[in-house]
Design a protein around this motif. Structure first.
Motif, PDB file in Angstrom:
ATOM      1  N   VAL A  14      -3.650  -5.000  -1.679  1.00  0.00           N
ATOM      2  CA  VAL A  14      -2.648  -4.222  -0.577  1.00  0.00           C
ATOM      3  C   VAL A  14      -3.768  -3.396   0.165  1.00  0.00           C
ATOM      4  O   VAL A  14      -4.728  -2.931  -0.443  1.00  0.00           O
ATOM      5  CB  VAL A  14      -1.578  -3.423  -1.393  1.00  0.00           C
ATOM      6  CG1 VAL A  14      -0.721  -4.200  -2.069  1.00  0.00           C
ATOM      7  CG2 VAL A  14      -2.098  -2.172  -2.280  1.00  0.00           C
ATOM      8  N   ALA A  15      -3.549  -3.471   1.413  1.00  0.00           N
ATOM      9  CA  ALA A  15      -4.592  -2.527   2.216  1.00  0.00           C
ATOM     10  C   ALA A  15      -3.859  -2.410   3.618  1.00  0.00           C
ATOM     11  O   ALA A  15      -2.880  -3.064   4.182  1.00  0.00           O
ATOM     12  CB  ALA A  15      -5.759  -3.291   2.407  1.00  0.00           C
TER      13      ALA A  15
ATOM     14  N   LEU B 277     -11.885   9.073   5.431  1.00  0.00           N
ATOM     15  CA  LEU B 277     -12.133   7.641   5.422  1.00  0.00           C
ATOM     16  C   LEU B 277     -13.175   7.317   6.448  1.00  0.00           C
ATOM     17  O   LEU B 277     -13.913   6.292   6.581  1.00  0.00           O
ATOM     18  CB  LEU B 277     -10.792   6.783   5.446  1.00  0.00           C
ATOM     19  CG  LEU B 277     -10.048   6.939   4.299  1.00  0.00           C
ATOM     20  CD1 LEU B 277      -8.443   6.544   4.486  1.00  0.00           C
ATOM     21  CD2 LEU B 277     -10.556   6.051   3.077  1.00  0.00           C
TER      22      LEU B 277
ATOM     23  N   ASN C 186      -8.627  -4.526   6.265  1.00  0.00           N
ATOM     24  CA  ASN C 186      -8.269  -4.104   4.823  1.00  0.00           C
ATOM     25  C   ASN C 186      -9.369  -3.324   4.215  1.00  0.00           C
ATOM     26  O   ASN C 186      -9.740  -3.088   2.756  1.00  0.00           O
ATOM     27  CB  ASN C 186      -8.421  -5.508   3.986  1.00  0.00           C
ATOM     28  CG  ASN C 186      -7.294  -6.486   4.406  1.00  0.00           C
ATOM     29  OD1 ASN C 186      -6.235  -5.967   4.674  1.00  0.00           O
ATOM     30  ND2 ASN C 186      -7.625  -7.574   4.459  1.00  0.00           N
ATOM     31  N   LEU C 187     -10.043  -2.361   4.936  1.00  0.00           N
ATOM     32  CA  LEU C 187     -10.876  -1.324   4.563  1.00  0.00           C
ATOM     33  C   LEU C 187     -10.295  -0.232   3.719  1.00  0.00           C
ATOM     34  O   LEU C 187     -11.062   0.522   2.973  1.00  0.00           O
ATOM     35  CB  LEU C 187     -11.661  -0.852   5.635  1.00  0.00           C
ATOM     36  CG  LEU C 187     -12.634  -1.693   6.339  1.00  0.00           C
ATOM     37  CD1 LEU C 187     -13.476  -0.925   7.612  1.00  0.00           C
ATOM     38  CD2 LEU C 187     -13.455  -2.599   5.513  1.00  0.00           C
ATOM     39  N   ILE C 188      -9.141  -0.141   3.853  1.00  0.00           N
ATOM     40  CA  ILE C 188      -8.439   0.878   2.959  1.00  0.00           C
ATOM     41  C   ILE C 188      -7.266   0.449   1.906  1.00  0.00           C
ATOM     42  O   ILE C 188      -6.260  -0.187   2.617  1.00  0.00           O
ATOM     43  CB  ILE C 188      -7.842   1.973   4.082  1.00  0.00           C
ATOM     44  CG1 ILE C 188      -8.858   2.719   4.703  1.00  0.00           C
ATOM     45  CG2 ILE C 188      -6.976   3.139   3.485  1.00  0.00           C
ATOM     46  CD1 ILE C 188      -8.403   3.153   6.241  1.00  0.00           C
ATOM     47  N   GLY C 189      -7.296   0.685   0.911  1.00  0.00           N
ATOM     48  CA  GLY C 189      -6.301  -0.086   0.161  1.00  0.00           C
ATOM     49  C   GLY C 189      -6.229   0.202  -1.240  1.00  0.00           C
ATOM     50  O   GLY C 189      -7.050   1.074  -1.789  1.00  0.00           O
ATOM     51  N   CYS C 190      -5.417  -0.833  -1.973  1.00  0.00           N
ATOM     52  CA  CYS C 190      -5.605  -0.529  -3.582  1.00  0.00           C
ATOM     53  C   CYS C 190      -5.479  -2.082  -4.199  1.00  0.00           C
ATOM     54  O   CYS C 190      -5.266  -2.712  -3.651  1.00  0.00           O
ATOM     55  CB  CYS C 190      -4.320   0.241  -4.077  1.00  0.00           C
ATOM     56  SG  CYS C 190      -4.438   1.949  -3.836  1.00  0.00           S
TER      57      CYS C 190
ATOM     58  N   PHE D 255       0.846  -1.234   0.014  1.00  0.00           N
ATOM     59  CA  PHE D 255       0.030   0.066   0.073  1.00  0.00           C
ATOM     60  C   PHE D 255       0.959   1.348   0.085  1.00  0.00           C
ATOM     61  O   PHE D 255       0.596   2.086  -0.675  1.00  0.00           O
ATOM     62  CB  PHE D 255      -1.024   0.126   1.309  1.00  0.00           C
ATOM     63  CG  PHE D 255      -1.769   1.163   1.256  1.00  0.00           C
ATOM     64  CD1 PHE D 255      -2.714   1.180  -0.065  1.00  0.00           C
ATOM     65  CD2 PHE D 255      -2.121   1.841   2.268  1.00  0.00           C
ATOM     66  CE1 PHE D 255      -3.661   2.504  -0.097  1.00  0.00           C
ATOM     67  CE2 PHE D 255      -3.137   2.862   1.978  1.00  0.00           C
ATOM     68  CZ  PHE D 255      -3.767   3.077   1.142  1.00  0.00           C
TER      69      PHE D 255
ATOM     70  N   SER E  36     -10.083   6.451  -4.228  1.00  0.00           N
ATOM     71  CA  SER E  36      -9.253   5.372  -4.795  1.00  0.00           C
ATOM     72  C   SER E  36      -8.832   4.211  -3.905  1.00  0.00           C
ATOM     73  O   SER E  36      -8.603   3.289  -4.370  1.00  0.00           O
ATOM     74  CB  SER E  36      -8.173   6.271  -5.347  1.00  0.00           C
ATOM     75  OG  SER E  36      -7.352   6.596  -4.429  1.00  0.00           O
ATOM     76  N   THR E  37      -9.052   4.843  -2.576  1.00  0.00           N
ATOM     77  CA  THR E  37      -8.439   3.719  -1.458  1.00  0.00           C
ATOM     78  C   THR E  37      -9.396   3.135  -0.580  1.00  0.00           C
ATOM     79  O   THR E  37      -9.153   2.229   0.323  1.00  0.00           O
ATOM     80  CB  THR E  37      -7.050   4.360  -0.904  1.00  0.00           C
ATOM     81  OG1 THR E  37      -7.832   5.706  -0.078  1.00  0.00           O
ATOM     82  CG2 THR E  37      -6.285   4.730  -1.556  1.00  0.00           C
ATOM     83  N   TYR E  38     -10.619   3.809  -0.673  1.00  0.00           N
ATOM     84  CA  TYR E  38     -11.669   3.135   0.378  1.00  0.00           C
ATOM     85  C   TYR E  38     -12.350   1.810  -0.263  1.00  0.00           C
ATOM     86  O   TYR E  38     -12.622   1.897  -1.433  1.00  0.00           O
ATOM     87  CB  TYR E  38     -12.749   4.248   0.458  1.00  0.00           C
ATOM     88  CG  TYR E  38     -14.002   3.828   1.708  1.00  0.00           C
ATOM     89  CD1 TYR E  38     -13.766   3.361   2.748  1.00  0.00           C
ATOM     90  CD2 TYR E  38     -15.321   3.408   1.070  1.00  0.00           C
ATOM     91  CE1 TYR E  38     -14.662   2.841   3.534  1.00  0.00           C
ATOM     92  CE2 TYR E  38     -16.157   2.867   1.746  1.00  0.00           C
ATOM     93  CZ  TYR E  38     -15.868   2.743   3.073  1.00  0.00           C
ATOM     94  OH  TYR E  38     -17.025   2.060   3.868  1.00  0.00           O
ATOM     95  N   LEU E  39     -12.113   0.826   0.376  1.00  0.00           N
ATOM     96  CA  LEU E  39     -12.559  -0.516   0.054  1.00  0.00           C
ATOM     97  C   LEU E  39     -11.594  -0.883  -1.464  1.00  0.00           C
ATOM     98  O   LEU E  39     -12.356  -1.565  -2.399  1.00  0.00           O
ATOM     99  CB  LEU E  39     -14.217  -0.609  -0.158  1.00  0.00           C
ATOM    100  CG  LEU E  39     -14.756  -0.202   1.020  1.00  0.00           C
ATOM    101  CD1 LEU E  39     -16.362  -0.458   0.767  1.00  0.00           C
ATOM    102  CD2 LEU E  39     -14.489  -1.337   2.101  1.00  0.00           C
ATOM    103  N   ARG E  40     -10.613  -0.497  -1.592  1.00  0.00           N
ATOM    104  CA  ARG E  40      -9.731  -0.567  -2.636  1.00  0.00           C
ATOM    105  C   ARG E  40     -10.543   0.176  -3.845  1.00  0.00           C
ATOM    106  O   ARG E  40     -10.082  -0.308  -5.077  1.00  0.00           O
ATOM    107  CB  ARG E  40      -9.406  -2.078  -3.043  1.00  0.00           C
ATOM    108  CG  ARG E  40      -8.547  -2.686  -1.949  1.00  0.00           C
ATOM    109  CD  ARG E  40      -7.932  -4.002  -2.361  1.00  0.00           C
ATOM    110  NE  ARG E  40      -7.377  -4.760  -1.352  1.00  0.00           N
ATOM    111  CZ  ARG E  40      -7.955  -5.453  -0.469  1.00  0.00           C
ATOM    112  NH1 ARG E  40      -9.153  -5.932  -0.551  1.00  0.00           N
ATOM    113  NH2 ARG E  40      -7.128  -6.152   0.550  1.00  0.00           N
ATOM    114  N   GLY E  41     -11.248   1.152  -3.566  1.00  0.00           N
ATOM    115  CA  GLY E  41     -11.718   1.924  -5.073  1.00  0.00           C
ATOM    116  C   GLY E  41     -13.257   1.935  -4.930  1.00  0.00           C
ATOM    117  O   GLY E  41     -13.773   0.722  -5.241  1.00  0.00           O
TER     118      GLY E  41
ATOM    119  N   TYR F  75      -7.497  13.240   5.154  1.00  0.00           N
ATOM    120  CA  TYR F  75      -7.567  11.925   4.435  1.00  0.00           C
ATOM    121  C   TYR F  75      -8.258  11.066   5.370  1.00  0.00           C
ATOM    122  O   TYR F  75      -9.336  10.204   4.982  1.00  0.00           O
ATOM    123  CB  TYR F  75      -6.176  11.556   3.750  1.00  0.00           C
ATOM    124  CG  TYR F  75      -6.133  10.146   3.210  1.00  0.00           C
ATOM    125  CD1 TYR F  75      -7.051   9.691   2.226  1.00  0.00           C
ATOM    126  CD2 TYR F  75      -5.244   9.058   3.869  1.00  0.00           C
ATOM    127  CE1 TYR F  75      -6.852   8.517   1.662  1.00  0.00           C
ATOM    128  CE2 TYR F  75      -5.366   7.928   3.341  1.00  0.00           C
ATOM    129  CZ  TYR F  75      -5.888   7.834   2.383  1.00  0.00           C
ATOM    130  OH  TYR F  75      -5.903   6.276   1.843  1.00  0.00           O
TER     131      TYR F  75
END
Lengths: 363, 363
Positions: free
Chosen positions: A140-141, B83, A149-153, A111, B114-119, B79
């Protein structure tokens, strides 16, 4: 040595699996980097960090950051600290970030790599069996106090370098944990691999067996994520065993049971529901024997209140009209997603708890 | 109404430009969302937030978050707060995040999306002219105390809804700022558009002119980013005027000059260097007259020490062998990246400061 090519939505990358790779990095890297940041944790760092740093030529500036071992490091605070480390070490767009460790280190460092300067190259060096799962597929998170894993890409590594020698220092519960996902991959794919796996004693695996199992597991995972990277369809099959597992992990408090051990118990539960729902026969008996032989902590299920587990499962996936979505097996290699009503789930879970407690008494 | 289609590496999306769009959202959204979070700032919120919320059907749950206006809100702290707001409002993978505001709101809310719940889906509703630039091209980010936009992603919106009516409340320096990027897009692309633009009085633009200029500007930006989203090549041309602008902004302290006004001054400087380097004639004279007529704060350049500006420029882009990379124009519509030695740059800057101070005295 095994080498696999994985296609992600942005690029293809290689997974190399072999004993001793951590000291041979320069033979396996495609590109020359001026600056490298190795992120590892307080358990893996003391064992392998120096060797990884020394594997680079002297003209490469290699810095490192060590985070505390354990899921708690997948936090906003640690993420922010690591970005500071990138800046302090003056990493630029052509730098490399390496995640040396298990799934936690991979998720966290990935991440960081995905968001530092809008993305720098990321190399995974998994040091756990469980990470064969998380190092492929691009998720990734970090965690939020409200959930994992609530915040990631989605961000795939440029390479995965898997040194099976680093697995020799794993404690036994981590081997079991890793094999929770390995056996899941077997059940999702192939009966003959299942049959081979379900006679194995996990405390007596050779490097060759490890390499073979990791390769097969990654192949299964790769085939699924190549079809559906963003989890709109078939990728959901990889959640086999995870609905109960996530509920158990959350209810017990993270750290009370390893992820893969919880998954292994969850798979058993999914097999029971599958047999009842589809009137099919699965290798459940040999699966349970394998769990017992390898001392999976099946009695952990008995420590949690079934009502609370059902409540947790209700929120694990999107619930529609009181139906919980479950990954089941119509056969080994034929997963499917089915809706189970809450009433039915209660009944299944009570029966399952009863069966587990009977087996637990006998062993 | 203008409608443009932009291709990103992940999907194509529509940019719709029209007076009054903020109240007609439901006619323009392709998808029905159960939950929406509108992120806006303390200047734009009081003006347009209610209208945007009311533009949704009653069965859509619309929540909102208001951040303080100004670049300081593009922080790790804000940020993280946003979230938390996503989680508190129980946004799921099928929810929508709207960024209602200028470039700051777009960058910040886009990074959250882009990053909340992987987008999750992200819709941009720009309310500044400057944001015609940042709302296209997929760059989302927050700042670090060491520099702007150091933490971010490439993440394109699902749609850009540009209501030109919201531009009527812009203060005059924000109109000038926006036109700093508009005129850049004109110089990068087309002589006849340049000629038209360089006679305009920015305080007397019609909605139709605004719509036309934004459409043309977005077209230029889109053509470049479609060729080179990740800025390995031609996207660098969009930095025309930015090397000096970034140095001025940093040296003055953010907020002392708007970004686009600094860019407008930087473009003038790049035009001077271009004319000298390539022995070409550019419309520099009419450009300077346009700056003066529209009261661009050219005297701001005289408030900063040229030595310090050169030092800043040296670090703005990667410096190789004491050469600073500069975007120059071989002609209108023909940008190129050239190396300028530090010595040469000192000389150019001293000459430029002298010219600006002469013009400043006359006006």
């Amino acid at each position: 040595m095994s080498t696999l090519m994985i296609s992600s939505s942005t690029h293809s990358y290689q997974v190399v699996i072999k004993k001793g790779l951590r000291t041979q990095l320069k033979d396996h890297l495609d590109k020359k980097y001026a600056k490298v940041l190795v992120i590892t944790d307080s358990k893996v760092g003391p064992l392998y960090l120096d060797e990884v740093i020394n594997a680079f030529p002297e003209d490469v500036e290699v810095s490192h950051s060590i985070v505390s071992a354990g899921e708690a490091s997948k936090s906003m605070e640690q993420y922010s600290n690591l970005l500071n480390a990138c800046i302090t070490n003056q990493l630029d767009r052509n730098s490399l970030i390496i995640g040396l460790g298990g799934g936690m280190v991979g998720d966290l460092s990935g991440f960081v790599a995905s968001t530092y300067l809008r993305g720098v190259d990321f190399l995974q060096m998994p040091t756990s069996i469980l990470a064969h799962d998380s190092s492929v597929g691009g998720k990734v998170a970090i965690n939020h106090k409200q959930g994992k894993n609530l915040i990631g890409c989605f961000y795939s590594p440029i390479q995965v370098i898997y040194d099976t020698e680093t697995l020799q220092t794993l404690p036994v519960e981590e081997i079991r944990s890793g094999y929770g996902e390995v056996v899941k991959h077997a059940l999702l794919s192939d009966m003959s691999w299942c049959e081979q796996l379900l006679v194995e004693d996990l405390s007596a695996l050779s490097y060759q067996q490890l390499e073979d199992h990791l390769t097969l597991g990654i192949q299964v995972k790769a085939e699924v994520v190549e079809q559906d990277e963003k989890e709109h369809g078939v990728r959901r099959h990889l959640n086999l065993g995870h609905t109960l597992a996530h509920a158990m992990e959350a209810e017990l408090g993270y750290g009370e049971i390893t992820h893969g051990e919880a998954v292994a118990i969850g798979i058993w539960f999914a097999m029971k529901i599958s047999e009842d729902s589809f009137k099919v026969s699965l290798p459940t008996k040999s699966y349970v024997q394998w769990l017992i032989k390898n001392e999976y902590p099946i009695d952990t299920l008995l420590k949690v209140n079934p009502e609370k587990l059902v409540n947790r499962m209700r929120w694990d996936k999107k619930t529609i009209d009181n139906n919980i979505h479950f990954v089941l097996l119509e056969a080994v290699g034929s997963p499917t997603v089915e809706k189970i009503s809450e009433t039915k789930l209660h009944q299944y879970l009570n029966d399952f708890v009863e069966e587990v407690s009977q087996i637990d008494k006998r062993n």
